[in-house]
Design a protein around this motif. Sequence first.
Motif, PDB file in Angstrom:
ATOM      1  N   ARG A  89     -20.830 -36.880 -74.238  1.00 34.38           N
ATOM      2  CA  ARG A  89     -20.125 -35.613 -74.440  1.00 34.38           C
ATOM      3  C   ARG A  89     -18.967 -35.472 -73.463  1.00 34.38           C
ATOM      4  O   ARG A  89     -17.930 -34.915 -73.794  1.00 34.38           O
ATOM      5  CB  ARG A  89     -21.080 -34.428 -74.316  1.00 34.38           C
ATOM      6  CG  ARG A  89     -22.144 -34.421 -75.369  1.00 34.38           C
ATOM      7  CD  ARG A  89     -21.536 -34.409 -76.757  1.00 34.38           C
ATOM      8  NE  ARG A  89     -22.553 -34.601 -77.775  1.00 34.38           N
ATOM      9  CZ  ARG A  89     -22.285 -34.868 -79.034  1.00 34.38           C
ATOM     10  NH1 ARG A  89     -21.038 -34.970 -79.446  1.00 34.38           N
ATOM     11  NH2 ARG A  89     -23.255 -35.037 -79.897  1.00 34.38           N
ATOM     12  N   PHE A  90     -19.143 -35.961 -72.239  1.00 28.04           N
ATOM     13  CA  PHE A  90     -18.072 -35.915 -71.246  1.00 28.04           C
ATOM     14  C   PHE A  90     -16.868 -36.725 -71.718  1.00 28.04           C
ATOM     15  O   PHE A  90     -15.720 -36.274 -71.621  1.00 28.04           O
ATOM     16  CB  PHE A  90     -18.566 -36.441 -69.897  1.00 28.04           C
ATOM     17  CG  PHE A  90     -17.529 -36.425 -68.828  1.00 28.04           C
ATOM     18  CD1 PHE A  90     -17.156 -35.232 -68.220  1.00 28.04           C
ATOM     19  CD2 PHE A  90     -16.908 -37.599 -68.409  1.00 28.04           C
ATOM     20  CE1 PHE A  90     -16.194 -35.200 -67.227  1.00 28.04           C
ATOM     21  CE2 PHE A  90     -15.945 -37.573 -67.422  1.00 28.04           C
ATOM     22  CZ  PHE A  90     -15.588 -36.376 -66.827  1.00 28.04           C
ATOM     23  N   ASN A  91     -17.117 -37.908 -72.281  1.00 23.24           N
ATOM     24  CA  ASN A  91     -16.020 -38.735 -72.795  1.00 23.24           C
ATOM     25  C   ASN A  91     -15.329 -38.058 -73.981  1.00 23.24           C
ATOM     26  O   ASN A  91     -14.104 -38.109 -74.103  1.00 23.24           O
ATOM     27  CB  ASN A  91     -16.537 -40.122 -73.186  1.00 23.24           C
ATOM     28  CG  ASN A  91     -16.924 -40.939 -71.974  1.00 23.24           C
ATOM     29  OD1 ASN A  91     -16.372 -40.773 -70.883  1.00 23.24           O
ATOM     30  ND2 ASN A  91     -17.899 -41.823 -72.140  1.00 23.24           N
ATOM     31  N   GLY A  92     -16.114 -37.391 -74.843  1.00 24.53           N
ATOM     32  CA  GLY A  92     -15.519 -36.639 -75.950  1.00 24.53           C
ATOM     33  C   GLY A  92     -14.668 -35.488 -75.446  1.00 24.53           C
ATOM     34  O   GLY A  92     -13.594 -35.211 -75.981  1.00 24.53           O
ATOM     35  N   TRP A  93     -15.157 -34.810 -74.417  1.00 24.22           N
ATOM     36  CA  TRP A  93     -14.418 -33.703 -73.799  1.00 24.22           C
ATOM     37  C   TRP A  93     -13.088 -34.195 -73.235  1.00 24.22           C
ATOM     38  O   TRP A  93     -12.048 -33.558 -73.422  1.00 24.22           O
ATOM     39  CB  TRP A  93     -15.292 -33.090 -72.710  1.00 24.22           C
ATOM     40  CG  TRP A  93     -14.661 -32.040 -71.865  1.00 24.22           C
ATOM     41  CD1 TRP A  93     -14.419 -30.746 -72.211  1.00 24.22           C
ATOM     42  CD2 TRP A  93     -14.222 -32.179 -70.511  1.00 24.22           C
ATOM     43  NE1 TRP A  93     -13.846 -30.074 -71.151  1.00 24.22           N
ATOM     44  CE2 TRP A  93     -13.722 -30.934 -70.098  1.00 24.22           C
ATOM     45  CE3 TRP A  93     -14.209 -33.237 -69.615  1.00 24.22           C
ATOM     46  CZ2 TRP A  93     -13.206 -30.724 -68.825  1.00 24.22           C
ATOM     47  CZ3 TRP A  93     -13.712 -33.031 -68.346  1.00 24.22           C
ATOM     48  CH2 TRP A  93     -13.211 -31.775 -67.959  1.00 24.22           C
ATOM     49  N   ARG A  94     -13.109 -35.343 -72.563  1.00 19.41           N
ATOM     50  CA  ARG A  94     -11.856 -35.903 -72.004  1.00 19.41           C
ATOM     51  C   ARG A  94     -10.886 -36.271 -73.115  1.00 19.41           C
ATOM     52  O   ARG A  94      -9.687 -36.037 -72.997  1.00 19.41           O
ATOM     53  CB  ARG A  94     -12.151 -37.126 -71.137  1.00 19.41           C
ATOM     54  CG  ARG A  94     -12.705 -36.765 -69.800  1.00 19.41           C
ATOM     55  CD  ARG A  94     -12.684 -37.895 -68.820  1.00 19.41           C
ATOM     56  NE  ARG A  94     -12.975 -39.181 -69.442  1.00 19.41           N
ATOM     57  CZ  ARG A  94     -13.235 -40.285 -68.762  1.00 19.41           C
ATOM     58  NH1 ARG A  94     -13.247 -40.264 -67.456  1.00 19.41           N
ATOM     59  NH2 ARG A  94     -13.479 -41.412 -69.375  1.00 19.41           N
ATOM     60  N   LYS A  95     -11.383 -36.841 -74.210  1.00 15.50           N
ATOM     61  CA  LYS A  95     -10.508 -37.212 -75.328  1.00 15.50           C
ATOM     62  C   LYS A  95      -9.839 -35.996 -75.960  1.00 15.50           C
ATOM     63  O   LYS A  95      -8.731 -36.085 -76.478  1.00 15.50           O
ATOM     64  CB  LYS A  95     -11.288 -37.976 -76.398  1.00 15.50           C
ATOM     65  CG  LYS A  95     -11.630 -39.387 -75.994  1.00 15.50           C
ATOM     66  CD  LYS A  95     -12.406 -40.095 -77.075  1.00 15.50           C
ATOM     67  CE  LYS A  95     -12.823 -41.476 -76.611  1.00 15.50           C
ATOM     68  NZ  LYS A  95     -13.680 -42.154 -77.594  1.00 15.50           N
ATOM     69  N   LEU A  96     -10.522 -34.853 -75.908  1.00 14.53           N
ATOM     70  CA  LEU A  96      -9.958 -33.619 -76.462  1.00 14.53           C
ATOM     71  C   LEU A  96      -8.990 -32.936 -75.507  1.00 14.53           C
ATOM     72  O   LEU A  96      -8.422 -31.901 -75.833  1.00 14.53           O
ATOM     73  CB  LEU A  96     -11.077 -32.642 -76.835  1.00 14.53           C
ATOM     74  CG  LEU A  96     -11.930 -33.043 -78.021  1.00 14.53           C
ATOM     75  CD1 LEU A  96     -13.099 -32.079 -78.186  1.00 14.53           C
ATOM     76  CD2 LEU A  96     -11.095 -33.092 -79.291  1.00 14.53           C
TER      77      LEU A  96
END
Length: 107
Positions: A89-96
Motif C-alpha cells: 500500500r505504501f508503494n501504491g501511495w507513492r505512485k499516486l
Amino acid sequence: MTDKKPPHAFDPKPALDLIAGIEADLQRLKGLVEQQAEKFDPANPHNKTPEGKLTEEGVECCYRMFDEGKSRYTVAQQMKISFAAASHRFNGWRKLGGKKRTPTLLG
C-alpha cells in the motif's frame, strides 16, 4: 454653540457587527469541514472484506495514515494487516503522488 454631527458621519458599529457575524459563521463552517475531512478509523470493519482483504475505504485509510507520516509498521499494526501488505500500500501511495495525491471521500 450646538454640537451637530457632520452630515456624512460614519457609524462603524453596524459594519463591525456584520463582520463579527460573518467570521463566526465561517469558523463554524470550517469546524464542520475539518471534522469530516479528518474522519477515518483504522479499526472500522468496513475497511476489510469478509475475506480479510482491504476495501477501497481500507486502502484510503492506509493512504491517509501515510499522509500523516505514519510508518509502514504502524499502518500494519493499526490496520491489522501484514507488513508486506502495508509495504504494498505504501508503494501504491507513492505512485499516486504521496502527500500530493488527492484524497478520496470515505463513507
